[in-house]
Write a protein that holds these residues in place. Structure first.
Motif, PDB file in Angstrom:
ATOM      1  N   HIS A 137      33.140  41.091  37.340  1.00 16.90           N
ATOM      2  CA  HIS A 137      34.543  41.494  37.360  1.00 16.90           C
ATOM      3  C   HIS A 137      35.376  40.599  36.451  1.00 16.90           C
ATOM      4  CE1 HIS A 137      38.617  41.965  39.480  1.00 16.90           C
ATOM      5  NE2 HIS A 137      38.396  43.051  38.777  1.00 16.90           N
ATOM      6  N   LYS A 138      35.117  39.313  36.469  1.00 17.02           N
ATOM      7  CA  LYS A 138      35.845  38.397  35.583  1.00 17.02           C
ATOM      8  C   LYS A 138      35.584  38.737  34.119  1.00 17.02           C
ATOM      9  CE  LYS A 138      36.247  34.417  38.700  1.00 17.02           C
ATOM     10  NZ  LYS A 138      35.906  32.993  38.935  1.00 17.02           N
TER      11      LYS A 138
ATOM     12  N   VAL B 200      37.700  41.869  33.368  1.00 17.41           N
ATOM     13  CA  VAL B 200      39.119  41.536  33.258  1.00 17.41           C
ATOM     14  C   VAL B 200      39.389  40.847  31.925  1.00 17.41           C
ATOM     15  CG1 VAL B 200      40.984  40.111  34.195  1.00 17.41           C
ATOM     16  CG2 VAL B 200      39.517  41.433  35.747  1.00 17.41           C
TER      17      VAL B 200
ATOM     18  N   TYR C 183      40.814  38.541  41.330  1.00 19.18           N
ATOM     19  CA  TYR C 183      39.398  38.786  41.074  1.00 19.18           C
ATOM     20  C   TYR C 183      38.716  39.317  42.331  1.00 19.18           C
ATOM     21  CZ  TYR C 183      39.856  36.261  36.670  1.00 19.18           C
ATOM     22  OH  TYR C 183      40.221  35.868  35.414  1.00 19.18           O
TER      23      TYR C 183
ATOM     24  N   PHE D 131      43.531  44.039  38.983  1.00 15.61           N
ATOM     25  CA  PHE D 131      43.520  42.574  38.932  1.00 15.61           C
ATOM     26  C   PHE D 131      44.905  42.006  39.240  1.00 15.61           C
ATOM     27  CE2 PHE D 131      44.385  38.844  36.182  1.00 15.61           C
ATOM     28  CZ  PHE D 131      43.596  37.916  36.853  1.00 15.61           C
TER      29      PHE D 131
END
Length: 436
Positions: A167-168, A171, A111, A106
Motif C-alpha cells: 500500500h505504501k 501511495v 496507510y 490514504f
C-alpha cells in the motif's frame, strides 16, 4: 517537487475543436512535464483559470478526470482513455480513477494495516474461548472437559506487514504522478521495489478473504495500478514515468453529455429509428445505405397537452468562446438539421406533433453578460436562430423546424451533472419555442 497547479493547467489553445483534452506527463520528476488541458468553454480563457482559488481549480481538475473516466462518454474499456505510448494507444491504459481513489483513501485513513482479526482452529496465539466453546466439540479426559483444537487469533505478521508495504508503494506511486491534484508530494523513497507477481498474488489473496467493501475497493484499485505498471515496465524493469490520459477530440464526449441531459424517448423507442438513410442505386450492384444520425431526440408534452419532438444536434463549436459568427454552424449543418426534422415528420408517424430543431453549443457562462431571459439549468441561454432561404420560415404555414434555435450551455455545469434532467428539458423547450 511539483509545479503549482495553476502553472500546470490551461484551456485549449487553437479552439479548433480537435485538440487534446486531459493530462500529459513526460516523466520529468520536477513536474515541468505535466500539463492539463480543459475543454472548450470550461473557462473563458487562461486568465480566468489563473484567477481561481487553488481549491476551486483542484475541484475542476478532479471533475475533468471524472468525466474522462466515464465509459458512458468514452466507450472505452476499463474506464481508461489513452495509453502510455501515443503511437500504440492500446498498449497500456492509464487507470486514472484507481490512482485518485488510492490517494483519497490514504487522505481519509492513512496507510492500510490489518484491521480484521482472523481466527483459526489450532492456530498459535491468544485463545478466544467464546469462539472455541461455540464452534468446537470438547472431549472428556479424567472427568475434565478438554478442548483439543482451541480457536486462537491467527498470527501472520509477515503477510500483514507486506500488504502495508505494498500500500505504501501504491501511495508513493500515485503521489508521484497525480499527487499534485491534492497537494501531496511523494514521501521519501519507495519502500519496495516493484514486483508485479508478488504484489498481484498478495492483493488477490487479500481480496479473497476481505468482506469490507471499502478495503475491497482499495485492493482492486491497487491491482489496477499493478497491472498498469507491469505493462509499462522498461527493459531495465523500471516503472513507467511518462503517461497521458484524455481524448484527442472532445466533441464526442460533449455530444453524449448533451444526449444524457435531453434524450427522452417513448418506452421501447430507439434513437436509431430517427436516422434518415441515403443510398446509391447502381446497375447490377447492391447499394449500401449511408446513415445520418441526429445526436439527440427529446420528446415532450406542452402545457396545453400537445406532443412535441425536439431534434437536438450538439455542436462543439467555438462561438461561445469567440463570439464570432463565423464560428457558428454553417449551411451544410443547417440543411442537414432540416432534413432530420423532415424525416421525423414524414416517416415517424408523429401526426399532430410539433417538431422543433435545436443546435446546442458550449460556452462559459461567467464570460457572458447576464441575459434578459435567464435560465436556471446549465446557464442555458438563447444565442440566435438559423434559417435557409429555400424554406420560408416567415410564412404563416411554415413548419416550426424551419427555424433552428441556437442554444448555449455552460460547459462546467454540464460536466458536473449530465444525467437526465426534466427541468432542463422544460427550459430547453421554452427557449426553443420562443424563437419560432
Amino acid at each position: 517537487m511539483h509545479k503549482p497547479l495553476h502553472d500546470i493547467c490551461s484551456c485549449v489553445g487553437k479552439l479548433n475543436g480537435n485538440e487534446f483534452v486531459g493530462i500529459r506527463c513526460d516523466g520529468n520528476p520536477d513536474g515541468c512535464g505535466l500539463a492539463i488541458t480543459f475543454p472548450l468553454g470550461y473557462f473563458a480563457n487562461d486568465g480566468a483559470l489563473r484567477d481561481l482559488h487553488e481549491e476551486e481549480l483542484r475541484e475542476c481538475v478532479v471533475n475533468l478526470f471524472d468525466v474522462l473516466s466515464d465509459p458512458r462518454l468514452t466507450g472505452l474499456r476499463d474506464s481508461s482513455l489513452d495509453s502510455l505510448d501515443a503511437q500504440n494507444p492500446e498498449e497500456c491504459s492509464f487507470p486514472m480513477q484507481a490512482y485518485l481513489q488510492i490517494l483519497r483513501d490514504f487522505m481519509d485513513r492513512g496507510y492500510y494495516c490489518e484491521r480484521e482479526i482472523q481466527y483459526k482452529q489450532g492456530a498459535n496465539g491468544k485463545i478466544n474461548w467464546d469462539r472455541t466453546i461455540k464452534q468446537t466439540r470438547p472431549v472428556l479426559c479424567d472427568e475434565n472437559v478438554v478442548y483439543l483444537n482451541p480457536i486462537a487469533r491467527k498470527l501472520n505478521l509477515n503477510e500483514d506487514e507486506l500488504i502495508t508495504l505494498i500500500h505504501k508503494f501504491c501511495v508513493h506511486e500515485a503521489a508521484s504522478k497525480v499527487g499534485f491534484i491534492f497537494g501531496i508530494e511523494p514521501d521519501g523513497e519507495n519502500p519496495l521495489d516493484f514486483d508485479a507477481e508478488m504484489f498481484r498474488g498478495t492483493l488477490l489473496q487479500k481480496l479473497s478473504r476481505t468482506f469490507n467493501d471499502r478495503d475491497s475497493m482499495l485492493f482492486r484499485n491497487m491491482l489496477s495500478m499493478v497491472e498498469f505498471l507491469e505493462k509499462g515496465l522498461a527493459e531495465d524493469f523500471s516503472t513507467p514515468k511518462d503517461f497521458y490520459f484524455g481524448v484527442d477530440n472532445f466533441e464526442g464526449v460533449w455530444e453524449k453529455m448533451v444526449d444524457g441531459i435531453f434524450g427522452n424517448l417513448l418506452d421501447g423507442e430507439t434513437k436509431e429509428s430517427f436516422n434518415p438513410h441515403c443510398s446509391w442505386s447502381l446497375p447490377g450492384e447492391e447499394s449500401p445505405y449511408n446513415t445520418m444520425r441526429p445526436d439527440t431526440i427529446m420528446r415532450s408534452v406542452s402545457e396545453t397537452g400537445e406532443n412535441e419532438v425536439f431534434v437536438v444536434d450538439a455542436k462543439y463549436y467555438k462561438y461561445g468562446v469567440t463570439r464570432n459568427k463565423r464560428d457558428l454552424p454553417t449551411s451544410d449543418s443547417i440543411c442537414k438539421q432540416i432534413a432530420y426534422a423532415e424525416y421525423v415528420e414524414v416517416n415517424k408517424h408523429v401526426d399532430g406533433c410539433h417538431i422543433y430543431n435545436v443546435f446546442v453549443m458550449p460556452y462559459c457562462e461567467k464570460s457572458w453578460p447576464a441575459p434578459d431571459d435567464t435560465a436556471e439549468s446549465f446557464g442555458m441561454r438563447f444565442a440566435g436562430s438559423a434559417t435557409c432561404d429555400w424554406k420560408n420560415s416567415d410564412n404563416a404555414n411554415a413548419k416550426p423546424y424551419y427555424r433552428i434555435a441556437g442554444i448555449m450551455l455552460d460547459v462546467k455545469s454540464v460536466m458536473r451533472s449530465y444525467g437526465k434532467n426534466a427541468s432542463a428539458q422544460k427550459e430547453l423547450a421554452r427557449l426553443v419555442k420562443g424563437c419560432v
